[in-house]
Design a protein around this motif. Structure first.
Motif, PDB file in Angstrom:
ATOM      1  N   HIS A  84      17.563   9.323  -4.029  1.00 63.83           N
ATOM      2  CA  HIS A  84      17.221   7.907  -3.854  1.00 63.83           C
ATOM      3  C   HIS A  84      16.826   7.627  -2.414  1.00 63.83           C
ATOM      4  CE1 HIS A  84      17.639   3.519  -3.749  1.00 63.83           C
ATOM      5  NE2 HIS A  84      18.413   3.714  -2.695  1.00 63.83           N
ATOM      6  N   ASP A  85      17.637   8.100  -1.473  1.00 68.88           N
ATOM      7  CA  ASP A  85      17.362   7.830  -0.061  1.00 68.88           C
ATOM      8  C   ASP A  85      16.027   8.426   0.383  1.00 68.88           C
ATOM      9  OD1 ASP A  85      19.679   6.432   0.192  1.00 68.88           O
ATOM     10  OD2 ASP A  85      20.819   8.041   1.149  1.00 68.88           O
ATOM     11  N   VAL A  86      15.761   9.664  -0.023  1.00 67.39           N
ATOM     12  CA  VAL A  86      14.518  10.323   0.372  1.00 67.39           C
ATOM     13  C   VAL A  86      13.312   9.567  -0.182  1.00 67.39           C
ATOM     14  CG1 VAL A  86      13.108  12.396   0.068  1.00 67.39           C
ATOM     15  CG2 VAL A  86      15.526  12.617   0.657  1.00 67.39           C
ATOM     16  N   THR A  87      13.358   9.230  -1.461  1.00 72.47           N
ATOM     17  CA  THR A  87      12.193   8.589  -2.084  1.00 72.47           C
ATOM     18  C   THR A  87      11.987   7.170  -1.571  1.00 72.47           C
ATOM     19  OG1 THR A  87      13.627   8.085  -3.993  1.00 72.47           O
ATOM     20  CG2 THR A  87      12.193  10.007  -4.160  1.00 72.47           C
ATOM     21  N   VAL A  88      13.072   6.448  -1.269  1.00 74.85           N
ATOM     22  CA  VAL A  88      12.922   5.116  -0.674  1.00 74.85           C
ATOM     23  C   VAL A  88      12.259   5.211   0.691  1.00 74.85           C
ATOM     24  CG1 VAL A  88      14.231   3.284   0.465  1.00 74.85           C
ATOM     25  CG2 VAL A  88      14.715   3.846  -1.888  1.00 74.85           C
ATOM     26  N   LYS A  89      12.735   6.125   1.520  1.00 69.58           N
ATOM     27  CA  LYS A  89      12.198   6.230   2.877  1.00 69.58           C
ATOM     28  C   LYS A  89      10.722   6.634   2.869  1.00 69.58           C
ATOM     29  CE  LYS A  89      16.677   7.354   4.959  1.00 69.58           C
ATOM     30  NZ  LYS A  89      16.907   6.028   5.534  1.00 69.58           N
ATOM     31  N   LEU A  90      10.291   7.336   1.831  1.00 70.42           N
ATOM     32  CA  LEU A  90       8.897   7.762   1.759  1.00 70.42           C
ATOM     33  C   LEU A  90       8.032   6.791   0.950  1.00 70.42           C
ATOM     34  CD1 LEU A  90       9.328  11.614   1.317  1.00 70.42           C
ATOM     35  CD2 LEU A  90       8.997  10.304   3.412  1.00 70.42           C
ATOM     36  N   GLY A  91       8.646   5.730   0.414  1.00 71.99           N
ATOM     37  CA  GLY A  91       7.874   4.691  -0.253  1.00 71.99           C
ATOM     38  C   GLY A  91       7.657   4.884  -1.736  1.00 71.99           C
ATOM     39  N   GLY A 136       0.803  -1.218   0.000  1.00 68.75           N
ATOM     40  CA  GLY A 136       0.000   0.000   0.000  1.00 68.75           C
ATOM     41  C   GLY A 136       0.833   1.264   0.000  1.00 68.75           C
ATOM     42  N   GLN A 137       2.142   1.129  -0.233  1.00 70.41           N
ATOM     43  CA  GLN A 137       2.999   2.313  -0.294  1.00 70.41           C
ATOM     44  C   GLN A 137       2.834   3.028  -1.636  1.00 70.41           C
ATOM     45  OE1 GLN A 137       6.405  -0.353   0.785  1.00 70.41           O
ATOM     46  NE2 GLN A 137       7.131   1.482   1.862  1.00 70.41           N
ATOM     47  N   PRO A 138       3.082   4.323  -1.629  1.00 66.54           N
ATOM     48  CA  PRO A 138       3.369   5.203  -0.483  1.00 66.54           C
ATOM     49  C   PRO A 138       2.127   5.434   0.366  1.00 66.54           C
ATOM     50  CG  PRO A 138       3.209   6.488  -2.504  1.00 66.54           C
ATOM     51  CD  PRO A 138       3.127   5.053  -2.922  1.00 66.54           C
ATOM     52  N   TYR A 139       2.341   5.662   1.653  1.00 67.41           N
ATOM     53  CA  TYR A 139       1.240   5.848   2.595  1.00 67.41           C
ATOM     54  C   TYR A 139       0.777   7.306   2.531  1.00 67.41           C
ATOM     55  CZ  TYR A 139       3.501   1.562   4.223  1.00 67.41           C
ATOM     56  OH  TYR A 139       4.083   0.314   4.297  1.00 67.41           O
ATOM     57  N   MET A 140      -0.132   7.582   1.597  1.00 72.12           N
ATOM     58  CA  MET A 140      -0.456   8.957   1.254  1.00 72.12           C
ATOM     59  C   MET A 140      -1.129   9.715   2.392  1.00 72.12           C
ATOM     60  SD  MET A 140       0.904   9.397  -1.612  1.00 72.12           S
ATOM     61  CE  MET A 140       0.328  11.081  -1.762  1.00 72.12           C
ATOM     62  N   THR A 141      -1.958   9.053   3.181  1.00 68.31           N
ATOM     63  CA  THR A 141      -2.632   9.762   4.286  1.00 68.31           C
ATOM     64  C   THR A 141      -1.610  10.330   5.252  1.00 68.31           C
ATOM     65  OG1 THR A 141      -4.580   8.342   4.121  1.00 68.31           O
ATOM     66  CG2 THR A 141      -4.256   9.533   6.193  1.00 68.31           C
ATOM     67  N   GLN A 154      10.134  10.223  11.325  1.00 70.41           N
ATOM     68  CA  GLN A 154       9.628  10.090   9.954  1.00 70.41           C
ATOM     69  C   GLN A 154      10.053   8.772   9.317  1.00 70.41           C
ATOM     70  OE1 GLN A 154      10.897  13.763   8.066  1.00 70.41           O
ATOM     71  NE2 GLN A 154       8.908  14.685   8.437  1.00 70.41           N
ATOM     72  N   GLN A 155      11.296   8.392   9.513  1.00 66.70           N
ATOM     73  CA  GLN A 155      11.748   7.117   8.949  1.00 66.70           C
ATOM     74  C   GLN A 155      10.939   5.965   9.526  1.00 66.70           C
ATOM     75  OE1 GLN A 155      16.001   6.350   8.577  1.00 66.70           O
ATOM     76  NE2 GLN A 155      15.723   4.312   9.433  1.00 66.70           N
ATOM     77  N   THR A 156      10.698   5.973  10.826  1.00 62.41           N
ATOM     78  CA  THR A 156       9.970   4.885  11.471  1.00 62.41           C
ATOM     79  C   THR A 156       8.531   4.833  10.994  1.00 62.41           C
ATOM     80  OG1 THR A 156      11.391   5.106  13.433  1.00 62.41           O
ATOM     81  CG2 THR A 156       9.303   3.912  13.708  1.00 62.41           C
ATOM     82  N   ARG A 157       7.922   5.991  10.807  1.00 61.90           N
ATOM     83  CA  ARG A 157       6.510   6.011  10.412  1.00 61.90           C
ATOM     84  C   ARG A 157       6.280   5.370   9.050  1.00 61.90           C
ATOM     85  NH1 ARG A 157       2.335  11.237  10.285  1.00 61.90           N
ATOM     86  NH2 ARG A 157       0.525  10.009  10.889  1.00 61.90           N
ATOM     87  N   TYR A 158       7.257   5.482   8.158  1.00 64.24           N
ATOM     88  CA  TYR A 158       7.089   4.970   6.809  1.00 64.24           C
ATOM     89  C   TYR A 158       7.855   3.669   6.562  1.00 64.24           C
ATOM     90  CZ  TYR A 158       5.172   9.600   6.256  1.00 64.24           C
ATOM     91  OH  TYR A 158       4.409  10.737   6.431  1.00 64.24           O
ATOM     92  N   HIS A 159       8.394   3.071   7.606  1.00 66.95           N
ATOM     93  CA  HIS A 159       9.192   1.861   7.450  1.00 66.95           C
ATOM     94  C   HIS A 159       8.287   0.627   7.500  1.00 66.95           C
ATOM     95  CE1 HIS A 159      12.284  -1.159   7.979  1.00 66.95           C
ATOM     96  NE2 HIS A 159      13.216  -0.234   7.841  1.00 66.95           N
ATOM     97  N   PRO A 160       8.264  -0.189   6.428  1.00 71.89           N
ATOM     98  CA  PRO A 160       7.388  -1.366   6.423  1.00 71.89           C
ATOM     99  C   PRO A 160       7.663  -2.327   7.573  1.00 71.89           C
ATOM    100  CG  PRO A 160       8.217  -0.928   4.212  1.00 71.89           C
ATOM    101  CD  PRO A 160       8.973  -0.025   5.145  1.00 71.89           C
ATOM    102  N   GLY A 161       8.935  -2.444   7.977  1.00 61.04           N
ATOM    103  CA  GLY A 161       9.266  -3.334   9.081  1.00 61.04           C
ATOM    104  C   GLY A 161       8.671  -2.884  10.399  1.00 61.04           C
ATOM    105  N   ALA A 162       8.692  -1.578  10.651  1.00 61.70           N
ATOM    106  CA  ALA A 162       8.086  -1.055  11.878  1.00 61.70           C
ATOM    107  C   ALA A 162       6.587  -1.280  11.877  1.00 61.70           C
ATOM    108  CB  ALA A 162       8.405   0.434  12.015  1.00 61.70           C
TER     109      ALA A 162
END
Length: 392
Positions: free
Chosen positions: A163-170, A67-72, A357-365
């Protein structure tokens, strides 16, 4: 998260579209029918490895199932509106110098690229996302007007940051484009070490998608690039990091022999190179080695060993915030899987404190908190608040 809006429900949807029964898909992905049944029914969380295996067999992107990116959440954090300028900056690389852009001197541009990288390592994603498109435009214009190795290398650094920014945001599609642009700049900077870093990052892209063989081929391509250069602290650090990347890729493929081989190779390089910081935005050394061993154990499902290893890792305060949070998320997942529910929640809460922010969008978390919710007979306030914050 509604009953029909979770990874398991999406897996069920695409499984049916592909014509698989639950038993048939379970055999294809190498997991038990019972686990697939529980995941699809929303009774057990889908781990990143499980989701990647399903995506590979069902021939869909991992993001289709997560369901990424988590737009809400992105809209709540005022990050959604920052993506379009990044997308445009990645697309307009071949238009030459922008006549409306004034450029700073080369040392200032290099410093700006370094600052941007530091913001991402500190997980200050809002700051980085706002600055990123403007700096790409300025560096691109400078590179066309007065090309130099330093400017092209700084542009390559900035594409790596994209790359890093877009990966972290999905936004994985944009992250792949950013890596292509990174190689475009690395070629013009005549920097094979930078190109090797790009192959390392590409390998991790395929790792996320469950394409282990391709991921390891890309890692080997990175080693070949380094073989053509002389040995230096920089080339040693990148070679070691390539081996560490290979450990995680092999772990998701459940190839323990390959995991141990790459860990041994990385340890030998670490002994020769020592702790090398900030080499093309990588931090290689004993602590990073231990963090990747933890990730590998987690990927292989050896959760008890992972918890023991996590307790022994002493992460220095000088380590990048993004890496510290990643270690905490891996630890939390292993604690959840071994029934240490309070410890798992504390680990994810600590990751949130360190890198929200990283934790909120991390699939593992998200998978860990979802797993804790399923395990709880009643949902404690702290767990309920965390689940709501993640959008579950």
């Amino acid at each position: 998260m509604s009953r029909d809006d979770h990874p398991g429900a999406r897996i069920a949807k695409y499984r049916k579209l592909a014509g698989y029964t639950q038993d048939g898909l379970a055999k294809k992905i190498g997991y038990s029918y019972s686990l697939l049944h529980q995941v699809e029914g929303g009774h057990k969380a889908a781990s990143p490895a499980f989701t990647a295996a399903c995506a590979r067999v069902l021939r869909v992107d991992v993001t289709t199932l997560t369901g990424q990116p988590y737009m809400t959440e992105l809209q709540q954090d005022r990050l959604a509106g920052l993506i379009r300028p990044i997308r445009e900056s990645l697309d307009l690389f071949d238009l030459g110098a922008d006549p409306d852009v004034a450029t700073r001197e080369t040392p200032q541009l290099v410093a700006a690229a370094d600052t941007l990288c530091q913001q991402v390592r500190a997980t200050q994603l809002n700051k980085a996302a706002v600055t990123l498109p403007l700096l790409i435009s300025e560096l691109t214009t400078a590179a066309y007007r007065t090309p130099s190795t330093e400017v092209w290398a700084a542009l390559g650094s900035t594409y790596r940051t994209a790359h890093d920014v877009t990966v972290k945001l999905g936004f994985y599609d944009l992250s792949t484009i950013a890596l292509d642009r990174m190689e475009w700049a690395a070629q013009r900077a005549s920097d094979p070490v930078l190109s090797a870093v790009r192959q390392y990052m590409r390998g991790l892209v395929y790792h996320r998608e469950g394409e282990h063989t391709i991921g390891l081929r890309l890692v080997n391509a990175g080693h070949r690039l380094l073989d053509a250069t002389g040995e230096s602290p920089e080339s040693l650090a990148v070679a070691g990091q390539l081996h560490l990347g290979a450990t995680v890729i092999a772990a998701r493929a459940r190839d323990e022999a390959a995991v141990q081989e790459h860990l041994r190779e990385a340890k030998q390089i670490a002994k020769r190179a020592g702790a090398v910081e900030h080499v093309h935005w990588l931090s290689f050394g004993p602590t990073n080695w231990a963090a990747h061993e933890l990730s590998a154990l987690t990927e292989m499902g050896q959760y008890g060993k992972a918890v023991e290893k996590a307790r022994k890792i002493k992460v220095p305060h000088t380590w990048p915030t993004s890496r510290r949070a990643h270690v905490l998320i891996d630890r939390g997942r292993s604690e959840m899987e071994t029934g240490r529910t309070e410890a798992a929640l504390k680990s994810i809460a600590k990751a949130r404190e360190v890198a929200p922010q990283q934790t909120r969008y991390h699939p593992g978390a998200r998978a860990t908190i979802e797993g804790l919710v399923h395990q709880a007979r009643r949902t404690p306030d702290a767990l309920g608040h965390m689940s709501a914050w993640l959008g579950l």
